[in-house]
Write a protein that holds these residues in place. Structure first.
Motif, mmCIF file in Angstrom:
data_model
loop_
_atom_site.group_PDB
_atom_site.id
_atom_site.type_symbol
_atom_site.label_atom_id
_atom_site.label_comp_id
_atom_site.label_asym_id
_atom_site.label_seq_id
_atom_site.Cartn_x
_atom_site.Cartn_y
_atom_site.Cartn_z
ATOM 1 N N PHE A 74 0.834 -1.204 0.000
ATOM 2 C CA PHE A 74 0.000 0.000 0.000
ATOM 3 C C PHE A 74 0.865 1.249 0.000
ATOM 4 O O PHE A 74 1.944 1.277 0.603
ATOM 5 C CB PHE A 74 -0.916 0.030 1.232
ATOM 6 C CG PHE A 74 -2.139 -0.820 1.070
ATOM 7 C CD1 PHE A 74 -3.328 -0.273 0.599
ATOM 8 C CD2 PHE A 74 -2.099 -2.171 1.364
ATOM 9 C CE1 PHE A 74 -4.453 -1.063 0.421
ATOM 10 C CE2 PHE A 74 -3.226 -2.971 1.185
ATOM 11 C CZ PHE A 74 -4.406 -2.409 0.716
ATOM 12 N N GLU A 76 0.805 4.806 1.505
ATOM 13 C CA GLU A 76 0.053 5.356 2.632
ATOM 14 C C GLU A 76 0.837 6.446 3.337
ATOM 15 O O GLU A 76 2.065 6.536 3.211
ATOM 16 C CB GLU A 76 -0.304 4.236 3.612
ATOM 17 C CG GLU A 76 0.873 3.378 4.031
ATOM 18 C CD GLU A 76 0.465 2.217 4.954
ATOM 19 O OE1 GLU A 76 0.020 2.495 6.073
ATOM 20 O OE2 GLU A 76 0.636 1.056 4.545
ATOM 21 N N VAL A 159 -5.495 8.613 -5.695
ATOM 22 C CA VAL A 159 -6.784 8.175 -5.134
ATOM 23 C C VAL A 159 -7.758 7.883 -6.274
ATOM 24 O O VAL A 159 -8.384 6.815 -6.321
ATOM 25 C CB VAL A 159 -7.385 9.234 -4.171
ATOM 26 C CG1 VAL A 159 -8.769 8.791 -3.698
ATOM 27 C CG2 VAL A 159 -6.462 9.486 -2.975
ATOM 28 N N SER A 165 -5.766 3.619 -1.718
ATOM 29 C CA SER A 165 -7.101 3.204 -1.286
ATOM 30 C C SER A 165 -7.192 3.071 0.232
ATOM 31 O O SER A 165 -8.257 2.748 0.762
ATOM 32 C CB SER A 165 -7.486 1.872 -1.948
ATOM 33 O OG SER A 165 -6.603 0.853 -1.510
ATOM 34 N N ASP A 166 -6.090 3.345 0.921
ATOM 35 C CA ASP A 166 -6.064 3.240 2.387
ATOM 36 C C ASP A 166 -6.903 4.362 3.002
ATOM 37 O O ASP A 166 -6.701 5.547 2.708
ATOM 38 C CB ASP A 166 -4.605 3.343 2.841
ATOM 39 C CG ASP A 166 -4.476 3.541 4.341
ATOM 40 O OD1 ASP A 166 -5.189 2.839 5.091
ATOM 41 O OD2 ASP A 166 -3.679 4.400 4.759
ATOM 42 N N GLY A 167 -7.807 3.990 3.893
ATOM 43 C CA GLY A 167 -8.760 4.948 4.456
ATOM 44 C C GLY A 167 -8.126 6.124 5.177
ATOM 45 O O GLY A 167 -8.505 7.271 4.965
ATOM 46 N N LYS A 168 -7.143 5.869 6.044
ATOM 47 C CA LYS A 168 -6.529 6.982 6.788
ATOM 48 C C LYS A 168 -5.797 7.925 5.850
ATOM 49 O O LYS A 168 -5.736 9.134 6.096
ATOM 50 C CB LYS A 168 -5.566 6.465 7.867
ATOM 51 C CG LYS A 168 -4.317 5.829 7.325
ATOM 52 C CD LYS A 168 -3.314 5.435 8.391
ATOM 53 C CE LYS A 168 -2.087 4.773 7.773
ATOM 54 N NZ LYS A 168 -2.340 3.556 6.988
ATOM 55 N N ILE A 170 -6.613 8.503 2.603
ATOM 56 C CA ILE A 170 -7.630 9.302 1.908
ATOM 57 C C ILE A 170 -8.120 10.425 2.823
ATOM 58 O O ILE A 170 -8.225 11.585 2.411
ATOM 59 C CB ILE A 170 -8.799 8.410 1.437
ATOM 60 C CG1 ILE A 170 -8.306 7.411 0.383
ATOM 61 C CG2 ILE A 170 -9.937 9.265 0.871
ATOM 62 C CD1 ILE A 170 -9.352 6.388 -0.061
ATOM 63 N N ALA A 171 -8.377 10.114 4.096
ATOM 64 C CA ALA A 171 -8.830 11.147 5.035
ATOM 65 C C ALA A 171 -7.767 12.231 5.200
ATOM 66 O O ALA A 171 -8.076 13.427 5.204
ATOM 67 C CB ALA A 171 -9.176 10.520 6.383
ATOM 68 N N VAL B 112 -12.785 1.860 -4.687
ATOM 69 C CA VAL B 112 -12.744 1.013 -3.496
ATOM 70 C C VAL B 112 -11.832 1.674 -2.473
ATOM 71 O O VAL B 112 -10.866 2.355 -2.817
ATOM 72 C CB VAL B 112 -12.241 -0.405 -3.850
ATOM 73 C CG1 VAL B 112 -10.825 -0.379 -4.386
ATOM 74 C CG2 VAL B 112 -12.334 -1.353 -2.655
ATOM 75 N N MET B 113 -12.174 1.525 -1.194
ATOM 76 C CA MET B 113 -11.255 1.948 -0.134
ATOM 77 C C MET B 113 -11.074 0.792 0.834
ATOM 78 O O MET B 113 -11.906 -0.117 0.912
ATOM 79 C CB MET B 113 -11.719 3.234 0.563
ATOM 80 C CG MET B 113 -13.024 3.170 1.281
ATOM 81 S SD MET B 113 -12.874 2.653 3.021
ATOM 82 C CE MET B 113 -12.206 4.098 3.808
ATOM 83 N N HIS B 114 -9.929 0.811 1.517
ATOM 84 C CA HIS B 114 -9.595 -0.220 2.501
ATOM 85 C C HIS B 114 -9.512 0.460 3.863
ATOM 86 O O HIS B 114 -8.588 1.243 4.108
ATOM 87 C CB HIS B 114 -8.276 -0.892 2.127
ATOM 88 C CG HIS B 114 -8.346 -1.657 0.845
ATOM 89 N ND1 HIS B 114 -7.969 -1.125 -0.367
ATOM 90 C CD2 HIS B 114 -8.803 -2.909 0.580
ATOM 91 C CE1 HIS B 114 -8.171 -2.028 -1.320
ATOM 92 N NE2 HIS B 114 -8.672 -3.127 -0.776
ATOM 93 N N PRO B 115 -10.488 0.208 4.764
ATOM 94 C CA PRO B 115 -10.585 1.005 5.983
ATOM 95 C C PRO B 115 -9.504 0.724 7.012
ATOM 96 O O PRO B 115 -9.186 1.597 7.809
ATOM 97 C CB PRO B 115 -11.963 0.626 6.546
ATOM 98 C CG PRO B 115 -12.267 -0.702 5.976
ATOM 99 C CD PRO B 115 -11.614 -0.738 4.622
ATOM 100 N N ILE B 117 -6.124 -1.339 6.962
ATOM 101 C CA ILE B 117 -5.162 -2.226 6.296
ATOM 102 C C ILE B 117 -4.204 -2.909 7.270
ATOM 103 O O ILE B 117 -3.598 -3.912 6.935
ATOM 104 C CB ILE B 117 -4.367 -1.485 5.196
ATOM 105 C CG1 ILE B 117 -3.554 -0.312 5.781
ATOM 106 C CG2 ILE B 117 -5.306 -0.999 4.106
ATOM 107 C CD1 ILE B 117 -2.697 0.393 4.741
ATOM 108 N N ILE B 170 -15.889 9.787 5.010
ATOM 109 C CA ILE B 170 -14.934 10.788 4.532
ATOM 110 C C ILE B 170 -14.468 10.419 3.121
ATOM 111 O O ILE B 170 -14.423 11.265 2.227
ATOM 112 C CB ILE B 170 -13.739 10.918 5.501
ATOM 113 C CG1 ILE B 170 -14.228 11.451 6.860
ATOM 114 C CG2 ILE B 170 -12.662 11.836 4.919
ATOM 115 C CD1 ILE B 170 -13.157 11.502 7.942
#
Lengths: 188, 188
Positions: A74, A76, A159, A165-168, A170-171, B112-115, B117, B170
């Protein structure tokens, strides 16, 4: 605030059902808003930080790291877990230094995100760091990380294209774009 | 692509260490890139969807829902888990209908997102839905949800002000803003 009695569950009992090195799982019995009962399984997590670290050239620091649950590498933002009792700014300084080798002169706490509200109490505190200087990383023996520099514009495209695609992350980029564009004027 | 041998871990063995109703935990032994060994605990998850549902008045559908792991009510986009073997668009249609009572004429898969990882293989598929009509919800006996309409602008401010902190929400708003502003031209 609203009266949320029609939504709120209350705890009846709680049991530790798995306790590993990383993951602690609880099985709770709860009273539903209508008086019924249900069970809730969830992870107890110490919380984490993520850092938007801005180099003097304007680019942001990212890491490429293999994540075993998804069996892929990933892209990130730097991040890491809060040690027990550790102030969150100390976690942010420590993780940025350990993982990327950079220290920062200026730090701001931007906000918090919750990555996994359905089954984990994890909160991730989002920091912005400026005034970076390289002092050398201090990775754990088991950490294999490649540090990458990306402009915000390129990160946003990553993105869109599914490369981030990692949530943190993206935030964090969401916050970074709002702050850098001046759309959100957050007190320092 | 890059040669990621310096990052990739390989599986040595895998063990199911907890199997609840919701959560399945695996304890894996892995070979590290330098030849060492380590253990990885992680959740096995079926994946989920989240829906950016745009009403004819331009507002988006949100839900207020109590989340037991964090013991608070969250403001979040409609979402739900993928049933075994279910095509993801069917999950999106089903969850929007069940939880909010709306069906949609037009659907697009955005990404897609990965919340989570670090310890879960969950992926959340992000959908955009237009042409909504209300047909009545079909909530589970244990689902207590309040449906809320918010403009995108108000939802973005709610992120800034900490009233929205859920990761998938988000990420969905990040995509919504890019698509609605025309910044990202995603093929239909």
């Amino acid at each position: 605030m609203n009266d949320d009695d029609h939504l709120v569950e209350t705890l009846i009992s709680s049991e530790d059902v798995f306790s590993g090195t990383l993951l602690k799982v609880k099985l709770d019995h709860v009273r539903l808003p209508d008086g019924g009962e249900s069970v809730r399984e969830h992870i107890v997590h110490p919380g984490a930080v993520t850092v938007i670290a801005v180099l003097d050239n304007g680019k942001l620091l990212f890491e490429r790291q293999y994540r075993h649950p998804l069996k892929q590498v990933f892209l990130e933002l730097p991040a890491g877990k809060i040690d027990s009792g550790e102030p969150i700014l100390d976690t942010a300084r420590r993780e940025l230094r350990e993982e990327t080798g950079y220290k920062a002169k200026s730090w701001r706490h931007l906000g918090v995100m919750h990555p996994c509200i359905g089954y984990s109490d994890e909160h991730i505190e989002i920091f912005l760091a400026h005034g970076l200087s390289y002092v050398g990383h201090e990775r754990d023996r088991e950490e294999f990380i490649e540090v990458v520099e990306l402009s915000l514009a390129d990160a946003l495209l990553a993105v869109r294209d599914g490369e981030i695609s990692d949530g943190k992350t993206i935030a964090g980029l969401f916050w970074a774009e709002k702050i850098f564009s001046g759309a959100w004027d957050i007190p320092a």
